[in-house]
Design a protein around this motif. Structure first.
Motif, short mmCIF file in Angstrom:
data_model
loop_
_atom_site.label_atom_id
_atom_site.label_comp_id
_atom_site.label_asym_id
_atom_site.label_seq_id
_atom_site.Cartn_x
_atom_site.Cartn_y
_atom_site.Cartn_z
N MET A 1 0.90 -1.09 -0.06
CA MET A 1 -0.20 0.06 -0.18
C MET A 1 0.81 1.26 -0.05
O MET A 1 1.80 1.44 0.80
N THR A 2 0.58 2.14 -0.79
CA THR A 2 1.46 3.25 -0.90
C THR A 2 1.11 4.40 0.09
O THR A 2 0.14 4.20 0.71
N GLU A 3 1.87 5.24 0.54
CA GLU A 3 1.33 6.22 1.59
C GLU A 3 0.23 6.81 1.14
O GLU A 3 -1.05 7.09 1.92
N ASN A 4 -0.02 7.30 -0.26
CA ASN A 4 -1.43 7.85 -0.42
C ASN A 4 -2.42 7.12 -0.45
O ASN A 4 -3.74 7.36 0.11
N GLU A 5 -2.38 5.65 -0.89
CA GLU A 5 -3.53 4.86 -0.60
C GLU A 5 -3.79 4.79 1.11
O GLU A 5 -4.97 4.33 1.43
N PHE A 6 -2.68 4.63 1.95
CA PHE A 6 -2.84 4.54 3.11
C PHE A 6 -3.58 5.82 3.81
O PHE A 6 -4.50 5.59 4.68
N LEU A 7 -3.36 6.97 3.23
CA LEU A 7 -4.22 8.05 3.84
C LEU A 7 -5.41 7.96 3.43
O LEU A 7 -6.43 8.39 4.14
N ILE A 8 -5.75 7.63 2.07
CA ILE A 8 -7.37 7.56 1.57
C ILE A 8 -7.92 6.28 2.71
O ILE A 8 -8.91 6.79 3.08
N TRP A 9 -7.36 5.48 2.87
CA TRP A 9 -7.80 4.38 3.86
C TRP A 9 -8.00 4.76 5.26
O TRP A 9 -9.16 4.81 5.78
N LEU A 10 -7.17 5.57 5.70
CA LEU A 10 -7.15 6.30 7.24
C LEU A 10 -8.35 7.18 7.05
O LEU A 10 -9.13 7.15 8.13
N GLU A 11 -8.47 7.90 6.18
CA GLU A 11 -9.54 9.07 6.00
C GLU A 11 -11.09 8.24 6.03
O GLU A 11 -12.00 8.69 6.75
N ASN A 12 -11.01 7.14 5.39
CA ASN A 12 -12.21 6.52 5.34
C ASN A 12 -12.61 5.70 6.52
O ASN A 12 -13.85 5.13 6.81
N ASN A 13 -11.59 5.31 7.31
CA ASN A 13 -11.78 4.42 8.18
C ASN A 13 -11.75 5.19 9.91
O ASN A 13 -11.46 4.33 10.74
N ILE A 14 -11.31 6.51 9.71
CA ILE A 14 -10.67 7.09 10.94
C ILE A 14 -11.74 7.20 12.20
O ILE A 14 -11.54 6.83 13.14
N GLU A 15 -13.23 7.06 11.95
CA GLU A 15 -13.96 6.75 13.19
C GLU A 15 -14.04 5.41 13.99
O GLU A 15 -14.37 5.34 14.95
N SER A 16 -13.33 4.51 13.05
CA SER A 16 -13.35 3.27 13.66
C SER A 16 -11.84 2.93 14.57
O SER A 16 -11.42 1.81 14.79
N PRO A 18 -9.21 3.49 17.24
CA PRO A 18 -8.93 3.80 18.63
C PRO A 18 -7.69 4.95 18.58
O PRO A 18 -6.96 5.17 17.81
N THR A 19 -8.01 5.82 19.69
CA THR A 19 -7.12 6.94 19.80
C THR A 19 -6.53 6.67 21.10
O THR A 19 -6.88 6.01 22.10
N PRO A 20 -5.23 7.50 21.43
CA PRO A 20 -4.45 8.09 20.37
C PRO A 20 -4.01 7.02 19.20
O PRO A 20 -3.65 5.83 19.53
N VAL A 21 -3.73 7.58 18.01
CA VAL A 21 -3.16 6.81 17.03
C VAL A 21 -2.07 7.79 16.34
O VAL A 21 -2.14 9.00 16.37
N TYR A 22 -1.01 7.21 16.12
CA TYR A 22 0.25 7.70 15.65
C TYR A 22 0.61 7.60 14.17
O TYR A 22 0.67 6.20 14.08
N VAL A 23 0.64 8.16 13.23
CA VAL A 23 0.81 7.86 11.88
C VAL A 23 2.30 8.37 11.48
O VAL A 23 2.39 9.56 11.48
N TYR A 24 3.08 7.67 10.85
CA TYR A 24 4.40 8.15 10.61
C TYR A 24 4.65 7.74 9.12
O TYR A 24 4.32 6.83 8.62
N SER A 25 5.17 8.68 8.50
CA SER A 25 5.46 8.67 7.03
C SER A 25 7.17 8.48 6.81
O SER A 25 8.02 9.14 7.34
#
Length: 75
Positions: A1-16, A18-25
């Motif tokens: 999965m590319t970073e861009n694909e991951f960011l799209i996935w993250l945006e679509n699944n952000i509500e599910s 748990p927090t806190p979540v840390y995302v590193y590039s």
């Protein structure tokens, strides 16, 4: 999965997620490390403080870029 694909996935699944979540590039780590490294003479070694974030993937990636690991400090 590319970073861009991951960011799209993250945006679509952000509500599910748990927090806190840390995302590193990886690309941002590489760019930041290169900029930081360029400031110093080549004979100076750069060390990453594992106390700051000991996540194995972060440590492994920075090690691959040439960073040493700093694990002993007072405090």
């Amino acid at each position: 999965m590319t970073e861009n694909e991951f960011l799209i996935w993250l945006e679509n699944n952000i509500e599910s997620i748990p927090t806190p979540v840390y995302v590193y590039s990886e690309s941002n780590l590489e760019i930041s490390f290169a900029k930081f490294r360029a400031i110093f003479p080549k004979d100076i070694r750069v060390f990453y403080s594992l106390k700051a974030n000991p996540h194995p993937k972060i440590v492994q990636y920075l090690s691959g870029l040439g960073a040493g690991g700093e694990i002993a400090s007072i405090g």
